[in-house]
Design a protein around this motif. Structure first.
Motif, short mmCIF file in Angstrom:
data_model
loop_
_atom_site.label_atom_id
_atom_site.label_comp_id
_atom_site.label_asym_id
_atom_site.label_seq_id
_atom_site.Cartn_x
_atom_site.Cartn_y
_atom_site.Cartn_z
N SER A 1 3.85 5.57 -5.82
CA SER A 1 5.04 6.23 -5.14
C SER A 1 6.16 6.59 -5.93
O SER A 1 6.44 6.06 -6.91
CB SER A 1 5.37 5.71 -4.00
OG SER A 1 4.33 5.50 -2.75
N TYR B 1 1.20 -1.23 -0.03
CA TYR B 1 0.08 -0.08 -0.02
C TYR B 1 0.82 1.27 -0.06
O TYR B 1 0.43 2.26 -0.74
CB TYR B 1 -1.00 -0.12 1.37
CG TYR B 1 -1.82 -1.27 1.30
CD1 TYR B 1 -2.92 -1.16 0.35
CD2 TYR B 1 -1.91 -2.29 2.17
CE1 TYR B 1 -3.87 -2.09 0.40
CE2 TYR B 1 -2.82 -3.15 2.42
CZ TYR B 1 -3.88 -3.23 1.26
OH TYR B 1 -4.80 -4.25 1.37
N TYR C 1 -6.15 7.41 -4.95
CA TYR C 1 -5.08 8.20 -4.10
C TYR C 1 -5.56 9.61 -3.89
O TYR C 1 -4.76 10.25 -3.46
CB TYR C 1 -3.62 7.88 -4.35
CG TYR C 1 -3.20 6.45 -4.20
CD1 TYR C 1 -2.59 6.05 -2.88
CD2 TYR C 1 -3.35 5.56 -5.08
CE1 TYR C 1 -2.50 4.76 -2.48
CE2 TYR C 1 -2.83 4.20 -4.87
CZ TYR C 1 -2.60 3.83 -3.60
OH TYR C 1 -1.87 2.40 -3.22
#
Length: 311
Positions: free
Chosen positions: A216, A211, A302
């Protein structure tokens, strides 16, 4: 040097991904990183060291450590016209002052007898009193509000986002008419067991690691040890390595069934073959990358505007 950094990005000769915008949390690793990068310098060309703007309290002590470590020939110190707290970084000051992780030399007995400071370094018996010999160039600008901390933080955040966007621009075709959103680009598929994984800035439970990694910004790194895994992965490192960083990428997705990371990066394939470690730091992908992609229907992963600040 002229111009903002995002306008003239180059591949560095040696790079380490520190993973945070400030080194306050781990100054020891910061010094280890400086040592590691500096070890590559062969002294065939002049070297300019751009130190950071943290020069109060522990930041000043850390600066003394760095000066001791690098032994520069010249130090350019820029003062601020309405702030006088920082002492001139003379050879004497650096020699006798304690840093954050290094000790200053004790004043010798000869100093108390009234001898000149240069002579006093030669007086102590049985101790190496080799003194720093740099030349201090002291600049006193007459600009009111120069170096105001709050403004510097905002500006550095904007410049950092611009640098990331400039770097991601290398993913685009040279044809300026065809700028593709990131979700239209084909990512590399990287097996879980081909690369080790480490979150630099905080502890993440192994059950939550995917997660954290998904969507990222990661450093694509090379650790000397061979990555070995008995299972399909992921391979988790227990400590943050100080190692070569070959570039950066975005983990565009995680395929839990096929055990694959999907990574977008402009790093050339011949360098990617050397990458065996992904480091995730506290550097965020610019908001505009997540909210400004063309052609997305429905909710953006996100990203939310319905946020409960009481949580």
């Amino acid at each position: 040097l002229p111009g903002p950094p995002f306008t003239h990005q180059q591949t560095p000769r040696k790079m380490v991904y520190y993973g945070q915008t400030s080194c306050e949390q781990d100054t020891e690793r910061y010094l280890d990183v400086v040592k590691y990068v500096f070890s590559c310098y062969k002294k065939e060309v002049p070297l300019v060291v751009n130190t950071m703007g943290w020069v109060k309290g522990e930041g000043l002590l850390l600066l003394v450590d760095i000066i001791r470590l690098l032994s520069p020939s010249h130090i350019v110190q820029m003062d601020v016209c309405d702030w006088k707290a920082m002492p001139p970084l003379t050879p004497e000051h650096v020699h006798f002052s304690a840093g954050l992780h290094t000790k200053g030399k004790q004043q010798s007995k000869c100093k108390q007898l009234g001898l000149g400071s240069t002579e006093s370094w030669k007086c102590s018996e049985g101790e190496d009193m080799s003194a720093p010999q740099h030349k201090l160039l002291y600049v006193h600008p007459e600009f009111p509000r120069a170096g105001v901390a709050g403004e510097a933080r905002v500006h550095s955040g904007i410049l950092r986002d611009m640098s990331i966007l400039g770097y991601l621009g290398h993913l685009q075709s040279p044809d300026i008419k065809a700028v593709l959103p990131l979700h239209s680009l084909v990512p590399y598929q990287v097996p879980f067991n081909a690369v080790a994984l480490r979150v630099i800035h905080t502890d993440v439970a192994p059950s939550n690691i995917m997660y954290a990694v998904n969507a990222s910004w990661v450093g694509l790194c090379c650790i000397p040890e061979e990555v070995q895994c008995q299972t399909d992965g992921p391979v988790l490192l227990t400590q943050t390595p100080v190692c070569d960083c070959l570039g950066f990428g975005i983990v565009r997705g995680v395929d839990m069934e096929k055990k694959l990371y999907h990574i977008l990066t402009p790093v050339p394939p011949e360098n990617l073959r050397l990458v065996n470690c992904l480091l995730l730091g506290n550097i965020a992908i610019p908001n505009c990358v997540l909210v400004g992609q063309q052609g997305i229907e429905g909710e953006i992963p996100y990203v939310t505007s319905d946020y409960n600040y009481s949580i």
